[in-house]
Enzyme design. Structure first.
Site, PDB file in Angstrom:
ATOM      1  N   HIS A   1      53.774  -2.268  22.999  1.00 54.86           N
ATOM      2  CA  HIS A   1      54.258  -1.218  21.506  1.00 54.86           C
ATOM      3  C   HIS A   1      53.708   0.270  22.502  1.00 54.86           C
ATOM      4  CE1 HIS A   1      55.725  -0.379  17.905  1.00 54.86           C
ATOM      5  NE2 HIS A   1      54.849   0.536  17.474  1.00 54.86           N
TER       6      HIS A   1
ATOM      7  N   SER B   1      59.337   3.093  16.088  1.00 53.45           N
ATOM      8  CA  SER B   1      57.947   1.981  15.708  1.00 53.45           C
ATOM      9  C   SER B   1      58.270   2.403  13.951  1.00 53.45           C
ATOM     10  CB  SER B   1      56.760   2.386  16.092  1.00 53.45           C
ATOM     11  OG  SER B   1      55.601   1.782  15.524  1.00 53.45           O
TER      12      SER B   1
ATOM     13  N   ASP C   1      54.587  -7.279  22.267  1.00 55.34           N
ATOM     14  CA  ASP C   1      54.848  -7.073  20.480  1.00 55.34           C
ATOM     15  C   ASP C   1      54.642  -7.522  19.472  1.00 55.34           C
ATOM     16  OD1 ASP C   1      55.266  -5.125  18.674  1.00 55.34           O
ATOM     17  OD2 ASP C   1      56.870  -4.130  19.803  1.00 55.34           O
TER      18      ASP C   1
END
Length: 323
Positions: free
Chosen positions: A291, A165, A261
């Protein structure tokens, strides 16, 4: 536009993970609460996912000098051998939440699967620290390990970066920063899990993201407001990495994306740009997961597969350079 029913598309195991998340810490990813409460909820929810996993020969917490004070690090050694390659792990959390504990099992798993020392970096969080402080701190850790990593059993000439991320963004940004500001500090490999690389809008951002993953449009905007000092930061190649020159100084990359995501298209765009720049890379999109799925190896097969696939890509590079 009509958006899909995302939760109807997740796998059975991903649905079970969501149910477990709710039981562990309801509303763990809300961004409309006080900062300390948001961090507390995030850390609480992550405790369960970090239990168990590989056991290291040694785990050492240390401090590294940085541009604004000491930076905490944690080194996981999977074997007693010295002179091992190193993977510096940069945790996700939107630059606002997360620490060495919230991503500990991920780091230990990568250490076990690669045989390398994995060093986590507890970089300064936002909004207390603004862009590009985290990039500069991560670069400082790489430079320190290159010069003094032998004390941790590390081969300072063989350093790679991995992250998820926001941490994946920091991996690529740190690589570009070192290329531009500290020539000779080349990174060997990047392992990038569902990163944010600079798209301000995309099909996946229009289709996905909600309270289930804490990445609705308002959440994405919140994280960027916390991280940046203003609109000009969004144009920096150390944040909008997709606008950077990727034709030189970018090592082979493993890129993993999750199919549901809002940041999925960032990974697809990065892969396309690396293809144009002839940078060796592997892209894999994991369908039916959200995610942040890398945390859930206790329950989710795709998490284990993604960690193994990234490790295999990295180990293949090690084997190729050893020949």
């Amino acid at each position: 536009m009509k958006t899909p029913d995302v939760l109807a598309r997740v796998t059975v195991q991903m649905r079970a993970v969501l149910d477990r998340q709710t039981a562990l810490s309801d509303d763990a990813f809300e961004t409309d609460v006080a900062l300390e409460e948001m961090r507390r909820r995030y850390a609480l929810e992550r405790v369960f996912w970090n239990e168990g996993g590989p056991v290291m020969v040694a785990t050492v917490d240390d401090l590294v000098p940085g541009p604004s004070g000491n930076i905490p690090i944690r080194a996981h050694r999977p074997s007693g051998a010295s002179g091992r390659p190193c993977i510096v792990y940069l945790h996700g959390g939107g630059f606002v939440v997360g620490n060495l504990d919230t991503h500990d099992r991920i780091m230990r798993t990568l250490a076990e699967r690669t045989g390398s020392v994995v060093v986590g970096v507890d970089y300064s969080l936002s909004p207390e620290a603004k862009f590009p402080m985290a990039v500069r701190e991560c670069a400082a850790v790489v430079q320190h390990l290159r010069a003094a990593g032998a004390a941790l059993g590390i081969d300072g000439n063989h350093i790679s970066l991995a992250g998820d991320s926001g941490g994946a963004n920091l991996c690529l940004a740190t690589t570009l920063y070192l290329r531009d500001e500290a020539p000779g500090q080349a990174i060997r490999c990047l392992i990038l899990y569902y990163g944010m690389f600079g798209l301000r809008d995309s099909l996946s951002q229009r289709l996905f993201g909600g309270e289930w993953d804490g990445l609705a449009r308002a959440d994405l905007d919140y994280y960027l407001r916390c991280y940046t000092t203003g609109p000009l930061d969004l144009e920096s190649p150390y944040l909008d990495c997709l606008s950077a020159d990727l034709s030189a100084g970018v090592p082979p990359c493993y890129i993993a994306a999750s199919g549901l995501d809002p940041l999925r298209d960032d990974s697809l765009a990065l892969s396309a740009l690396l293809q144009e720049a002839d940078v060796p890379h592997r892209l894999r999109v994991f369908q039916g997961v959200l995610h942040g799925f890398l945390h859930h190896s206790r329950m989710l097969p795709e998490a284990g597969e993604a960690l193994a696939d990234g490790a295999d890509f990295y180990c293949g590079l090690l084997a190729a350079t050893a020949r």
